[in-house]
Write a protein that holds these residues in place. Structure first.
Motif, PDB file in Angstrom:
ATOM      1  N   LYS A 126     -11.008  41.495 -37.497  1.00  0.00           N
ATOM      2  CA  LYS A 126     -10.861  41.153 -38.928  1.00  0.00           C
ATOM      3  C   LYS A 126     -12.231  40.947 -39.547  1.00  0.00           C
ATOM      4  CE  LYS A 126      -6.350  41.032 -39.046  1.00  0.00           C
ATOM      5  NZ  LYS A 126      -5.645  42.108 -39.743  1.00  0.00           N
ATOM      6  N   SER A 164     -17.018  38.614 -42.893  1.00  0.00           N
ATOM      7  CA  SER A 164     -16.604  39.136 -44.200  1.00  0.00           C
ATOM      8  C   SER A 164     -16.187  37.993 -45.133  1.00  0.00           C
ATOM      9  CB  SER A 164     -15.463  40.132 -44.036  1.00  0.00           C
ATOM     10  OG  SER A 164     -14.360  39.491 -43.438  1.00  0.00           O
ATOM     11  N   ASN A 166     -14.513  34.452 -46.695  1.00  0.00           N
ATOM     12  CA  ASN A 166     -13.195  33.817 -46.707  1.00  0.00           C
ATOM     13  C   ASN A 166     -12.094  34.826 -46.384  1.00  0.00           C
ATOM     14  OD1 ASN A 166     -11.517  31.560 -47.265  1.00  0.00           O
ATOM     15  ND2 ASN A 166     -10.983  32.504 -49.222  1.00  0.00           N
ATOM     16  N   ASP A 167     -11.189  34.468 -45.482  1.00  0.00           N
ATOM     17  CA  ASP A 167     -10.052  35.341 -45.179  1.00  0.00           C
ATOM     18  C   ASP A 167      -9.111  35.302 -46.381  1.00  0.00           C
ATOM     19  OD1 ASP A 167      -7.568  36.397 -44.330  1.00  0.00           O
ATOM     20  OD2 ASP A 167      -8.128  36.021 -42.244  1.00  0.00           O
ATOM     21  N   LEU A 168      -8.941  36.448 -47.027  1.00  0.00           N
ATOM     22  CA  LEU A 168      -8.145  36.465 -48.256  1.00  0.00           C
ATOM     23  C   LEU A 168      -6.677  36.139 -47.978  1.00  0.00           C
ATOM     24  CD1 LEU A 168      -9.936  39.461 -49.985  1.00  0.00           C
ATOM     25  CD2 LEU A 168     -10.283  37.034 -50.399  1.00  0.00           C
ATOM     26  N   ILE A 215     -18.881  33.491 -48.681  1.00  0.00           N
ATOM     27  CA  ILE A 215     -19.376  32.168 -48.295  1.00  0.00           C
ATOM     28  C   ILE A 215     -20.395  32.224 -47.148  1.00  0.00           C
ATOM     29  CG2 ILE A 215     -17.397  31.710 -46.748  1.00  0.00           C
ATOM     30  CD1 ILE A 215     -17.708  28.737 -47.882  1.00  0.00           C
ATOM     31  N   GLU A 246     -20.122  29.120 -54.279  1.00  0.00           N
ATOM     32  CA  GLU A 246     -20.002  27.866 -53.505  1.00  0.00           C
ATOM     33  C   GLU A 246     -21.163  27.762 -52.510  1.00  0.00           C
ATOM     34  OE1 GLU A 246     -19.828  29.942 -51.404  1.00  0.00           O
ATOM     35  OE2 GLU A 246     -17.996  31.096 -51.417  1.00  0.00           O
ATOM     36  N   ARG A 356      -4.788  47.381 -51.221  1.00  0.00           N
ATOM     37  CA  ARG A 356      -5.790  48.301 -50.676  1.00  0.00           C
ATOM     38  C   ARG A 356      -6.240  49.341 -51.705  1.00  0.00           C
ATOM     39  NH1 ARG A 356      -6.370  45.121 -47.189  1.00  0.00           N
ATOM     40  NH2 ARG A 356      -6.513  45.555 -44.960  1.00  0.00           N
ATOM     41  N   LYS A 359     -11.816  48.624 -51.981  1.00  0.00           N
ATOM     42  CA  LYS A 359     -12.564  47.857 -50.985  1.00  0.00           C
ATOM     43  C   LYS A 359     -13.909  47.570 -51.613  1.00  0.00           C
ATOM     44  CE  LYS A 359     -10.021  47.874 -47.124  1.00  0.00           C
ATOM     45  NZ  LYS A 359      -9.970  48.924 -46.132  1.00  0.00           N
TER      46      LYS A 359
HETATM   47  C1  LIG Z   1     -12.924  29.504 -49.781  1.00  0.00           C
HETATM   48  C2  LIG Z   1     -14.335  29.562 -50.266  1.00  0.00           C
HETATM   49  C3  LIG Z   1     -14.701  30.654 -51.182  1.00  0.00           C
HETATM   50  C4  LIG Z   1     -15.117  31.784 -50.408  1.00  0.00           C
HETATM   51  C5  LIG Z   1     -15.386  32.947 -50.997  1.00  0.00           C
HETATM   52  C6  LIG Z   1     -15.679  34.142 -50.254  1.00  0.00           C
HETATM   53  O1  LIG Z   1     -16.033  34.207 -49.100  1.00  0.00           O
HETATM   54  S1  LIG Z   1     -15.433  35.509 -51.201  1.00  0.00           S
HETATM   55  C7  LIG Z   1     -15.520  36.881 -50.122  1.00  0.00           C
HETATM   56  C8  LIG Z   1     -14.198  37.211 -49.517  1.00  0.00           C
HETATM   57  N1  LIG Z   1     -14.304  38.430 -48.749  1.00  0.00           N
HETATM   58  C9  LIG Z   1     -13.958  39.628 -49.218  1.00  0.00           C
HETATM   59  O2  LIG Z   1     -13.573  39.775 -50.354  1.00  0.00           O
HETATM   60  C10 LIG Z   1     -14.038  40.776 -48.244  1.00  0.00           C
HETATM   61  C11 LIG Z   1     -12.742  41.541 -48.157  1.00  0.00           C
HETATM   62  N2  LIG Z   1     -12.804  42.604 -47.169  1.00  0.00           N
HETATM   63  C12 LIG Z   1     -13.246  43.852 -47.455  1.00  0.00           C
HETATM   64  O3  LIG Z   1     -13.585  44.156 -48.580  1.00  0.00           O
HETATM   65  C13 LIG Z   1     -13.313  44.843 -46.336  1.00  0.00           C
HETATM   66  O4  LIG Z   1     -12.388  44.456 -45.344  1.00  0.00           O
HETATM   67  C14 LIG Z   1     -14.722  44.966 -45.685  1.00  0.00           C
HETATM   68  C15 LIG Z   1     -15.678  45.595 -46.715  1.00  0.00           C
HETATM   69  C16 LIG Z   1     -15.251  43.584 -45.285  1.00  0.00           C
HETATM   70  C17 LIG Z   1     -14.665  45.840 -44.429  1.00  0.00           C
HETATM   71  O5  LIG Z   1     -14.076  47.074 -44.755  1.00  0.00           O
HETATM   72  P1  LIG Z   1     -13.764  48.157 -43.583  1.00  0.00           P
HETATM   73  O6  LIG Z   1     -13.118  49.299 -44.248  1.00  0.00           O
HETATM   74  O7  LIG Z   1     -14.998  48.374 -42.780  1.00  0.00           O
HETATM   75  O8  LIG Z   1     -12.744  47.402 -42.631  1.00  0.00           O
HETATM   76  P2  LIG Z   1     -11.234  46.956 -42.960  1.00  0.00           P
HETATM   77  O9  LIG Z   1     -11.067  46.619 -44.406  1.00  0.00           O
HETATM   78  O10 LIG Z   1     -10.296  47.948 -42.396  1.00  0.00           O
HETATM   79  O11 LIG Z   1     -11.175  45.576 -42.138  1.00  0.00           O
HETATM   80  C18 LIG Z   1     -10.591  45.463 -40.857  1.00  0.00           C
HETATM   81  C19 LIG Z   1      -9.491  44.455 -40.933  1.00  0.00           C
HETATM   82  O12 LIG Z   1     -10.023  43.194 -41.313  1.00  0.00           O
HETATM   83  C20 LIG Z   1      -9.366  42.703 -42.470  1.00  0.00           C
HETATM   84  N3  LIG Z   1     -10.314  41.932 -43.268  1.00  0.00           N
HETATM   85  C21 LIG Z   1     -11.642  42.109 -43.353  1.00  0.00           C
HETATM   86  N4  LIG Z   1     -12.181  41.181 -44.137  1.00  0.00           N
HETATM   87  C22 LIG Z   1     -11.169  40.385 -44.560  1.00  0.00           C
HETATM   88  C23 LIG Z   1     -11.110  39.248 -45.393  1.00  0.00           C
HETATM   89  N5  LIG Z   1     -12.205  38.705 -45.933  1.00  0.00           N
HETATM   90  N6  LIG Z   1      -9.920  38.677 -45.583  1.00  0.00           N
HETATM   91  C24 LIG Z   1      -8.811  39.176 -45.030  1.00  0.00           C
HETATM   92  N7  LIG Z   1      -8.808  40.260 -44.229  1.00  0.00           N
HETATM   93  C25 LIG Z   1      -9.990  40.846 -44.008  1.00  0.00           C
HETATM   94  C26 LIG Z   1      -8.904  43.943 -43.190  1.00  0.00           C
HETATM   95  O13 LIG Z   1      -7.862  43.619 -44.094  1.00  0.00           O
HETATM   96  C27 LIG Z   1      -8.449  44.789 -42.020  1.00  0.00           C
HETATM   97  O14 LIG Z   1      -7.215  44.271 -41.565  1.00  0.00           O
HETATM   98  P3  LIG Z   1      -6.049  45.269 -41.037  1.00  0.00           P
HETATM   99  O15 LIG Z   1      -5.829  46.231 -42.168  1.00  0.00           O
HETATM  100  O16 LIG Z   1      -6.619  45.905 -39.820  1.00  0.00           O
HETATM  101  O17 LIG Z   1      -4.891  44.352 -40.764  1.00  0.00           O
END
Ligand SMILES: CCC/C=C/C(=O)SCCNC(=O)CCNC(=O)[C@H](O)C(C)(C)COP(=O)([O-])OP(=O)([O-])OC[C@H]1O[C@@H](n2cnc3c(N)ncnc32)[C@H](O)[C@@H]1OP(=O)([O-])[O-]
Length: 360
Positions: A126, A164, A166-168, A215, A246, A356, A359
């Motif tokens: 993840k 990556s 916070n886990d969304l 974060i 944050e 999806r 990204k």
């Molecule tokens: C609380 C405090 C405030 C915090 C704020 C923040 O941190 S804001 C920042 C918040 N962060 C974001 O907005 C980042 C959101 N994530 C992304 O944009 C993309 O996943 C990537 C660019 C990190 C990697 O893209 P890639 O095409 O190379 O790989 P892939 O997408 O195929 O990933 C593989 C698997 O991991 C999963 N997974 C990964 N990261 C997360 C996540 N954070 N959450 C949930 N899941 C996540 C993804 O869904 C997939 O699962 P599946 O389908 O196998 O079950």
């Protein structure tokens, strides 16, 4: 917990069965608690400066002040019990020879070796996204590392990502009627989480092995040193997610890199390469990925052989000047985020992620 004289004696026997040396600091603590429990507050004259061992023991005992004998017995028993359970939890499978694993973590690999406690994000499938369990485990790992024998603590990621962010999914499956509670609980957890980085008493180092998002980037301002592979990128897509900064970044980023640069990153989602982050002062040094691990860990090993207490007091001197301010910034950022998490902008961004459509 009330501890009887019998429990206290049992703890003394158990201590003899420990296989691993718990280290000088823990031994001094045990000595001090034992003396306090059996004789009360320190009553012997202070040894001379050059009598190092006696002086260290005296200092440890004296530092307990007027702690009651009952409380000292209790703390002694608790400390022995934690040493026994840490030992019986055994070495984790993922540790190398020479490393001692800290058991009980699901989302992290925590090891101590060469005076370095390494805390590794461990959800590589993840991209090391930080779920609720990981937030809690990181808080615990920092508490453990603050007390253990290590000189420095190091964060890094397992796999191709640092993390990556916070886990969304932390926001998914929440009923509309529970949204407010979810936002309030999440803000409390976040405040405690960031607070544990602000208060961490030893040098804290980030070994950013790959892309870092959200974060995990903002927190870097609270680290003492940041090393990055040239594969690493730094991205804080808060506006894109309908959220807000944050990790004290609303205060620390402008301070580190100037307002103009901080604005591009925190307001307009600008993703930095490792060398850009280095030029802005967020990263100390960038290494070619092929030699990153070897070069960085050799350097960290040398840092960790420096005098531990000197490093800790120096770190605290540097941090204490700003501690109150940082806690105030953390509180305010969490307050703003509580509102953000309930906004349509944030909800729409989450729907987009889960559909999806886009990204980052
Ligand atoms: C609380 C405090 C405030 C915090 C704020 C923040 O941190 S804001 C920042 C918040 N962060 C974001 O907005 C980042 C959101 N994530 C992304 O944009 C993309 O996943 C990537 C660019 C990190 C990697 O893209 P890639 O095409 O190379 O790989 P892939 O997408 O195929 O990933 C593989 C698997 O991991 C999963 N997974 C990964 N990261 C997360 C996540 N954070 N959450 C949930 N899941 C996540 C993804 O869904 C997939 O699962 P599946 O389908 O196998 O079950």
């Amino acid at each position: 917990m009330q501890v009887s004289q019998k429990d206290f004696e049992k703890a003394q026997e158990q201590l003899k069965l420990l296989k691993n040396d718990p280290g000088n600091e823990t031994k001094l603590k045990l000595y001090a608690l034992f003396k306090q429990a059996t004789e009360g507050p320190c009553n012997s004259p202070k040894p001379g400066m050059l009598d190092f061992v006696k002086k260290a023991k005296w200092d440890a005992w004296n530092s307990l002040g007027s702690l009651s004998q009952d409380n000292a017995r209790q703390e002694y028993t608790k400390l022995v019990s934690s040493l026994i359970s840490a030992e019986s939890a055994g070495r984790k499978k993922d540790t190398s020879p020479g490393e001692s694993g800290h058991g009980g973590y699901e989302t992290l690999i925590v090891t101590t070796d060469n005076n370095i406690t390494k805390i590794m994000f461990n959800r590589p499938e993840k991209k090391n996204a930080i779920n609720h369990k990981m937030y809690r485990e990181i808080i615990n790992a920092l508490q453990e590392a603050a007390k253990d024998d290590s000189t420095i603590a190091v964060f890094t990621g397992n796999g191709d990502y640092y993390t990556s962010g916070n886990d969304l999914n932390n926001f998914s499956n929440v009923q509309p009627s529970e949204m407010k509670k979810m936002a309030k609980d999440a803000a409390e957890l976040l405040k405690e989480f960031v607070g544990s980085f602000i208060d961490f008493p030893k040098p804290l180092i980030a070994v950013v092995n790959g892309p870092a998002v959200g974060i995990s980037v903002t927190l870097l301002g609270l680290f003492d040193v940041v090393y990055a592979s040239d594969r690493a990128t730094f991205h804080t897509p808060f506006s894109q997610l309908g959220q807000s900064p944050e990790g004290c970044s609303s205060y620390l980023f402008p301070k580190i890199m100037g307002s103009a640069k901080a604005n591009e990153i925190l307001l307009f989602n600008k993703k930095l390469t490792a060398s850009e982050a280095c030029a802005l002062g967020l990263v100390n040094e960038v290494f070619p990925d092929s030699t990153f691990q070897k070069e960085v860990w050799a350097r960290l090993k040398a840092y960790a052989s420096l005098p531990k207490n000197s490093l800790a007091v120096s770190k605290q001197l540097l941090r204490n000047i700003e501690k109150e301010k940082l806690h105030a910034v953390n509180s305010q950022e969490c307050e703003v985020l509580t509102e953000r998490w309930l906004s349509d902008e944030c909800l729409n961004a989450l729907v987009t992620f889960f559909q999806r459509k886009s990204k980052l």
